[in-house]
Design a protein around this motif. Structure first.
Motif, mmCIF file in Angstrom:
data_model
loop_
_atom_site.group_PDB
_atom_site.id
_atom_site.type_symbol
_atom_site.label_atom_id
_atom_site.label_comp_id
_atom_site.label_asym_id
_atom_site.label_seq_id
_atom_site.Cartn_x
_atom_site.Cartn_y
_atom_site.Cartn_z
ATOM 1 N N PHE A 199 8.051 7.961 0.385
ATOM 2 C CA PHE A 199 7.697 8.015 -1.031
ATOM 3 C C PHE A 199 6.683 6.931 -1.363
ATOM 4 N N ARG A 200 6.113 7.019 -2.567
ATOM 5 C CA ARG A 200 5.220 5.977 -3.059
ATOM 6 C C ARG A 200 5.610 5.648 -4.499
ATOM 7 N N TYR A 201 5.262 4.461 -4.903
ATOM 8 C CA TYR A 201 5.572 3.995 -6.261
ATOM 9 C C TYR A 201 4.315 4.147 -7.093
ATOM 10 N N GLU A 202 4.361 4.986 -8.122
ATOM 11 C CA GLU A 202 3.160 5.303 -8.898
ATOM 12 C C GLU A 202 3.474 5.357 -10.387
ATOM 13 N N HIS A 203 2.779 4.525 -11.185
ATOM 14 C CA HIS A 203 2.924 4.506 -12.645
ATOM 15 C C HIS A 203 4.400 4.354 -13.071
ATOM 16 N N GLY A 204 5.107 3.464 -12.400
ATOM 17 C CA GLY A 204 6.474 3.158 -12.790
ATOM 18 C C GLY A 204 7.520 4.160 -12.319
ATOM 19 N N ARG A 205 7.129 5.085 -11.453
ATOM 20 C CA ARG A 205 8.126 6.045 -10.965
ATOM 21 C C ARG A 205 7.926 6.297 -9.476
ATOM 22 N N ILE A 206 8.977 6.760 -8.839
ATOM 23 C CA ILE A 206 8.949 7.035 -7.404
ATOM 24 C C ILE A 206 8.524 8.485 -7.177
ATOM 25 N N VAL A 207 7.510 8.665 -6.343
ATOM 26 C CA VAL A 207 6.997 10.001 -6.032
ATOM 27 C C VAL A 207 7.258 10.291 -4.556
ATOM 28 N N LEU A 208 7.998 11.384 -4.273
ATOM 29 C CA LEU A 208 8.302 11.754 -2.887
ATOM 30 C C LEU A 208 7.031 12.220 -2.181
ATOM 31 N N MET A 209 6.933 11.919 -0.904
ATOM 32 C CA MET A 209 5.769 12.285 -0.108
ATOM 33 C C MET A 209 6.232 12.998 1.160
ATOM 34 N N PHE A 210 5.293 13.697 1.791
ATOM 35 C CA PHE A 210 5.605 14.305 3.087
ATOM 36 C C PHE A 210 5.797 13.172 4.093
ATOM 37 N N PRO A 211 6.900 13.128 4.813
ATOM 38 C CA PRO A 211 7.155 12.034 5.765
ATOM 39 C C PRO A 211 6.002 11.857 6.762
ATOM 40 N N HIS A 212 5.533 10.615 6.871
ATOM 41 C CA HIS A 212 4.455 10.323 7.805
ATOM 42 C C HIS A 212 4.496 8.854 8.188
ATOM 43 N N ILE A 213 3.866 8.544 9.305
ATOM 44 C CA ILE A 213 3.801 7.161 9.768
ATOM 45 C C ILE A 213 2.694 6.449 8.982
ATOM 46 N N HIS A 214 3.058 5.345 8.376
ATOM 47 C CA HIS A 214 2.118 4.616 7.517
ATOM 48 C C HIS A 214 1.942 3.192 8.047
ATOM 49 N N ARG A 215 0.725 2.701 7.927
ATOM 50 C CA ARG A 215 0.453 1.330 8.349
ATOM 51 C C ARG A 215 0.367 0.420 7.131
ATOM 52 N N TYR A 216 1.130 -0.665 7.180
ATOM 53 C CA TYR A 216 1.126 -1.644 6.087
ATOM 54 C C TYR A 216 0.631 -2.975 6.639
ATOM 55 N N LEU A 217 -0.343 -3.587 5.957
ATOM 56 C CA LEU A 217 -0.847 -4.889 6.383
ATOM 57 C C LEU A 217 0.009 -5.982 5.755
ATOM 58 N N TRP A 218 0.808 -6.612 6.584
ATOM 59 C CA TRP A 218 1.742 -7.643 6.126
ATOM 60 C C TRP A 218 1.040 -8.999 6.160
ATOM 61 N N GLN A 219 1.011 -9.643 5.007
ATOM 62 C CA GLN A 219 0.381 -10.955 4.884
ATOM 63 C C GLN A 219 1.033 -11.717 3.747
ATOM 64 N N GLY A 220 1.018 -13.037 3.840
ATOM 65 C CA GLY A 220 1.595 -13.852 2.775
ATOM 66 C C GLY A 220 1.025 -13.497 1.418
ATOM 67 N N GLY A 221 1.872 -13.527 0.376
ATOM 68 C CA GLY A 221 1.456 -13.111 -0.959
ATOM 69 C C GLY A 221 0.245 -13.866 -1.469
ATOM 70 N N PHE A 222 0.196 -15.176 -1.224
ATOM 71 C CA PHE A 222 -0.937 -15.974 -1.703
ATOM 72 C C PHE A 222 -2.204 -15.612 -0.942
ATOM 73 N N MET A 223 -2.055 -15.352 0.348
ATOM 74 C CA MET A 223 -3.208 -15.046 1.179
ATOM 75 C C MET A 223 -3.872 -13.734 0.751
ATOM 76 N N LYS A 224 -3.067 -12.784 0.288
ATOM 77 C CA LYS A 224 -3.603 -11.492 -0.142
ATOM 78 C C LYS A 224 -4.495 -11.615 -1.366
ATOM 79 N N ARG A 225 -4.289 -12.639 -2.166
ATOM 80 C CA ARG A 225 -4.991 -12.752 -3.450
ATOM 81 C C ARG A 225 -6.225 -13.648 -3.364
ATOM 82 N N GLN A 226 -6.831 -13.744 -2.195
ATOM 83 C CA GLN A 226 -7.932 -14.692 -2.026
ATOM 84 C C GLN A 226 -9.071 -14.443 -3.014
#
Length: 435
Positions: free
Chosen positions: A261-288
């Motif tokens: 699923f994805r979070y969109e405009h304050g609600r959860i929207v179901l999605m077709f199951p798929h492999i997704h890549r997420y870039l994990w980085q410290g919160g402060f580092m993301k806001r450069q």
């Protein structure tokens, strides 16, 4: 499975007390992280009973926020590890367009030039100046008006070319932060506003998770001492994990997961199951990019300002060099025939002292327009883009040093504080609920 687990837990003799562990742990964690963050930045000034010669640099029995207490040391780290990588003071000062500054300063000083000359002469040579024919005074005034634009332009350009020799940027910023510790606190709160809120909010979730673990521990080890003991451990771990998540990983790391699923405009929207890549980085580092704009605005309006640079140049530790440079320009005016004849006739051997007075008064007169808000705002706008682009270009390791020193300076203090408050809260929870 969940029904069986619930039935198993409900048979425990202290089932109700056990159920209170996760929500209480979540609330206590949230509260002590809030307290830790408050103690990191407040109070600005030491609050308590001052005692001289206390060990470990303590001021007495009381507390001062870690950041304001160590403003000088922390600001020194920021300059050494971040600001020094953004460029030289010479480059920033040239970007302020010194020719325009010279015109502004000249126009302001010229308005009060005659009264300035009168003030200097009447202060030291009242009899001579009061008896001097007005025609000669007018010639001196006119000569000063004619020479001022040329001298001021040459002086400002010369100061610009030698700014690295006349100003220690590190010392200038450290002194600014030590003299205004609230500025240091405000800077960190603006730069790390979202990270501080994140630490506060995530702490409750982490605390609730630890509470579930503690409930399981109590089920298998139904000993009352485990309640305050593990509350202390969770308190320390929560503070450490929350701070760690802000800055780590420093570099983005790909994480692959099954997305449903994805979070969109304050609600959860179901999605077709798929492999997704997420870039994990410290919160402060993301806001450069976002932080670059905020921090650049603070630097050009509060730290590397025209007023701060000139004040350090005129009154700082290298002020003697500035005076020598100013002499080479201002003495040109005093060496003209009409001025030199008048001065030598009335002053004799005290001419050198008079020249020193000229320098002192000229410095004070120059600093008046330098403090003008309009001039400082216009100069700030000229170097804002330069700072912003270079902060964005910092490597993640360099960028984290904008905020990391505030937490790193006494990170262990915050961890120990979490353990102590967790222990006290766990003991109170034990007394109120379990007994």
């Amino acid at each position: 499975m969940f029904a069986s687990l619930w039935q198993l837990l409900s048979q425990h003799p202290e089932f109700i007390a056990m159920l209170t562990i996760p929500p209480v742990t979540a609330f206590v964690t949230w509260a002590h992280v809030w307290m830790a963050l408050e103690m990191l930045f407040r109070p600005i000034k030491f609050w308590g009973i001052g005692i001289k010669n206390m060990p470990w640099g303590l001021q007495g029995l009381g507390w001062q926020g870690i950041v304001p207490a160590k403003a000088g040391k922390i600001s020194g780290v920021i300059v050494d590890q971040t600001l020094s990588k953004l460029g030289s003071l010479d480059e920033f000062f040239r970007a302020m367009e010194p020719e325009e500054m010279a015109e502004f300063i000249t126009a302001t000083v010229d308005k009060n030039l005659e009264s300035l000359i009168d003030e200097i002469m009447l202060e030291r040579y009242y009899v001579l100046w009061s008896k001097l024919p007005y025609a000669i005074k007018r010639r001196i005034y006119a000569h000063a008006h004619d020479e001022l634009p040329h001298i001021m332009k040459a002086l400002v350009l010369d100061l610009t070319y030698h700014v690295e020799d006349l100003v220690d940027m590190r010392q200038m910023i450290v002194r600014r932060m030590e003299n205004d510790r609230k500025l240091m606190v405000d800077m960190f709160l603006k730069v790390g506003k979202k990270e501080i809120k994140f630490i506060w909010k995530i702490s409750a979730i982490i605390g609730f998770g630890f509470g579930i673990i503690q409930m399981g521990i109590f089920y298998f080890v139904p000993q009352h001492w485990t309640v305050p003991f593990f509350a202390a451990i969770w308190g320390a771990l929560t503070n450490w994990i929350a701070i760690w998540m802000v800055f780590n990983p420093v570099e983005p790391r790909p994480v692959w997961f099954l997305r449903l699923f994805r979070y969109e405009h304050g609600r959860i929207v179901l999605m077709f199951p798929h492999i997704h890549r997420y870039l994990w980085q410290g919160g402060f580092m993301k806001r450069q990019d976002e932080v670059s704009t905020v921090f650049a605005n603070i630097v050009v309006k509060e730290l590397v300002t025209l007023e701060n640079v000139m004040h350090e140049m005129m009154y700082g530790t290298r002020a003697d060099k500035t005076r020598e440079l100013m002499k080479s320009h201002l003495y040109e005016m005093l060496e003209s025939p009409v001025v030199a004849t008048t001065l030598k006739m009335g002053m004799g051997d005290s001419l050198d002292e008079f020249k020193d007075t000229i320098i002192d008064k000229s410095i004070d007169a120059t600093m008046v327009p330098i403090r003008d808000p309009e001039l400082n705002t216009s100069r700030a706008s000229k170097i804002f883009g330069l700072f912003e682009s270079r902060i964005r270009a910092l490597t993640p390791h360099e960028f984290q040093n904008l905020l990391r020193p505030a937490f790193k300076e006494d990170e262990m203090t915050l961890v120990v504080l979490g353990a102590i408050t967790g222990l006290l809260a766990g003991w109170l929870h034990l007394v109120v609920v379990f007994f």
